[in-house]
Design a protein around this motif. Sequence first.
Motif, PDB file in Angstrom:
ATOM      1  N   LEU A   1      17.939 -67.773  77.596  1.00 30.10           N
ATOM      2  CA  LEU A   1      18.175 -67.258  75.996  1.00 30.10           C
ATOM      3  C   LEU A   1      16.573 -67.123  75.234  1.00 30.10           C
ATOM      4  O   LEU A   1      16.392 -66.366  74.445  1.00 30.10           O
TER       5      LEU A   1
ATOM      6  N   HIS B   1      30.535 -63.975  81.235  1.00 28.37           N
ATOM      7  CA  HIS B   1      31.143 -63.131  80.111  1.00 28.37           C
ATOM      8  C   HIS B   1      31.055 -61.687  80.367  1.00 28.37           C
ATOM      9  O   HIS B   1      31.897 -60.819  80.199  1.00 28.37           O
ATOM     10  N   THR B   2      29.854 -61.405  81.304  1.00 30.34           N
ATOM     11  CA  THR B   2      29.576 -59.872  81.577  1.00 30.34           C
ATOM     12  C   THR B   2      30.592 -59.588  82.753  1.00 30.34           C
ATOM     13  O   THR B   2      30.764 -58.457  82.839  1.00 30.34           O
TER      14      THR B   2
ATOM     15  N   LEU C   1      24.283 -53.323  71.230  1.00 33.39           N
ATOM     16  CA  LEU C   1      24.786 -54.006  72.518  1.00 33.39           C
ATOM     17  C   LEU C   1      24.172 -55.397  72.735  1.00 33.39           C
ATOM     18  O   LEU C   1      24.620 -56.241  73.314  1.00 33.39           O
ATOM     19  N   MET C   2      22.735 -55.119  72.573  1.00 33.29           N
ATOM     20  CA  MET C   2      21.838 -56.354  72.814  1.00 33.29           C
ATOM     21  C   MET C   2      22.032 -57.708  71.953  1.00 33.29           C
ATOM     22  O   MET C   2      22.217 -58.643  72.502  1.00 33.29           O
TER      23      MET C   2
ATOM     24  N   LEU D   1      25.350 -59.160  73.330  1.00 32.17           N
ATOM     25  CA  LEU D   1      25.246 -59.698  74.681  1.00 32.17           C
ATOM     26  C   LEU D   1      24.580 -61.167  74.494  1.00 32.17           C
ATOM     27  O   LEU D   1      24.879 -62.215  75.238  1.00 32.17           O
ATOM     28  N   ILE D   2      23.478 -61.154  73.380  1.00 36.19           N
ATOM     29  CA  ILE D   2      22.962 -62.439  73.327  1.00 36.19           C
ATOM     30  C   ILE D   2      23.876 -63.513  72.712  1.00 36.19           C
ATOM     31  O   ILE D   2      23.884 -64.837  72.985  1.00 36.19           O
TER      32      ILE D   2
ATOM     33  N   HIS E   1      25.934 -64.751  75.453  1.00 34.31           N
ATOM     34  CA  HIS E   1      25.297 -65.470  76.262  1.00 34.31           C
ATOM     35  C   HIS E   1      25.320 -67.035  75.674  1.00 34.31           C
ATOM     36  O   HIS E   1      25.487 -67.907  76.416  1.00 34.31           O
ATOM     37  N   ILE E   2      24.990 -66.964  74.391  1.00 37.45           N
ATOM     38  CA  ILE E   2      25.191 -68.218  73.676  1.00 37.45           C
ATOM     39  C   ILE E   2      26.366 -69.058  73.967  1.00 37.45           C
ATOM     40  O   ILE E   2      26.491 -69.999  74.418  1.00 37.45           O
TER      41      ILE E   2
ATOM     42  N   LEU F   1      26.733 -54.505  86.078  1.00 37.18           N
ATOM     43  CA  LEU F   1      28.073 -54.945  85.604  1.00 37.18           C
ATOM     44  C   LEU F   1      28.981 -54.678  86.833  1.00 37.18           C
ATOM     45  O   LEU F   1      29.816 -55.822  87.045  1.00 37.18           O
TER      46      LEU F   1
ATOM     47  N   CYS G   1      24.966 -62.420  83.606  1.00 31.01           N
ATOM     48  CA  CYS G   1      24.499 -62.115  82.174  1.00 31.01           C
ATOM     49  C   CYS G   1      22.760 -62.164  82.138  1.00 31.01           C
ATOM     50  O   CYS G   1      22.404 -60.952  81.472  1.00 31.01           O
TER      51      CYS G   1
ATOM     52  N   LEU H   1      21.094 -58.818  80.475  1.00 28.74           N
ATOM     53  CA  LEU H   1      20.100 -58.738  79.179  1.00 28.74           C
ATOM     54  C   LEU H   1      18.770 -58.373  79.554  1.00 28.74           C
ATOM     55  O   LEU H   1      18.207 -57.492  78.612  1.00 28.74           O
TER      56      LEU H   1
ATOM     57  N   VAL I   1      19.177 -54.611  79.654  1.00 32.16           N
ATOM     58  CA  VAL I   1      19.273 -54.103  78.495  1.00 32.16           C
ATOM     59  C   VAL I   1      18.040 -54.077  77.565  1.00 32.16           C
ATOM     60  O   VAL I   1      17.322 -53.045  77.127  1.00 32.16           O
TER      61      VAL I   1
END
Lengths: 92, 92, 92, 92
Positions: free
Chosen positions: B83, C3-4, C52-53, C56-57, C60-61, D29, D35, D39, D42
């Motif tokens: 992150l 999650h992806t 989208l970014m 996704l962030i 990810h968190i 994907l 992930c 990231l 992207v």
Amino acid sequence: MAHTTRDKAKLTARVKRLRGQVEAIERGLENEVGCAEILQLVASVRGAINGLMGELIEAHIREHVIDPAREPDQAKAEGTRELIEVLRAYLK
Amino acid sequence: MAHTTRDKAKLTARVKRLRGQVEAIERGLENEVGCAEILQLVASVRGAINGLMGELIEAHIREHVIDPAREPDQAKAEGTRELIEVLRAYLK
Amino acid sequence: MAHTTRDKAKLTARVKRLRGQVEAIERGLENEVGCAEILQLVASVRGAINGLMGELIEAHIREHVIDPAREPDQAKAEGTRELIEVLRAYLK
Amino acid sequence: MAHTTRDKAKLTARVKRLRGQVEAIERGLENEVGCAEILQLVASVRGAINGLMGELIEAHIREHVIDPAREPDQAKAEGTRELIEVLRAYLK
């Protein structure tokens, strides 16, 4: 006359407000208000500076490049309108 | 102790420099230095605030979410490093 | 499960739409639609990739750092909610 | 002739590379690469689209507004150079 001179009073008032927001960060640090509030204060200064930047760029175009409202060459006037529109979306 | 308190002196000095940059815009307007110079001054404040924002977000993650250096759960530590890396590139 | 992977179908559909927008730029160039329209097409891809970014962030968190809804440590849960809020405003 | 037509081959090649990067996200994907890698993919598309946007805006200025190299009015030529410089720093 440069637009930053013509609009001096309005721009100065706006920059003073920006300074006030920066001073609020200083007070927040001094009073140890905590990280989340400092982040919010910094984010608000960031928003204000981005807004000011967008307006100054547009005013610069109209004053020092082409003012679409007064440009006799219609192709150039149209090209300038398109530029201003794209930059507004981009610098939002 | 919140990092904004622990790093109070360093952060305060940085915000004071930022205020100095904003005051430079005020002086520039007052002395009618012209649009290009005002744009450069505003752009430098924008760069400074973006830099400060990036550092505060990273410090917030380490202090108030997960510090990868002290996190026992290796998957969470790795997720946090990823992150921080993505945000550094993004907030540059 | 990442999650992806869990959101694979939804994300894939979204990336396919993004590819369609990029292909629209290719067609626009091929058909010589002109600069203003190309700029608008590129700006729309930029908006889509930023959106989208941001998603996704945030995902990810929640998946790989801390999910505030399931985190027992209330201070960390709160710190993560604050992070998500600041990033939403920032990545908008 | 619009620059997007004159530079058609170069721009088309660049947009094809961009499409290739978007297709890499789709494959990522599909292959459930995880992930962090998604990231990064992207983020690289975001960098590419920002770069393309900056170049197209500069080319638009030179083609459809004022080309400082050919503009007889030196004040306008200078104002345009200043605009291009500020936007380069801004759109970086």
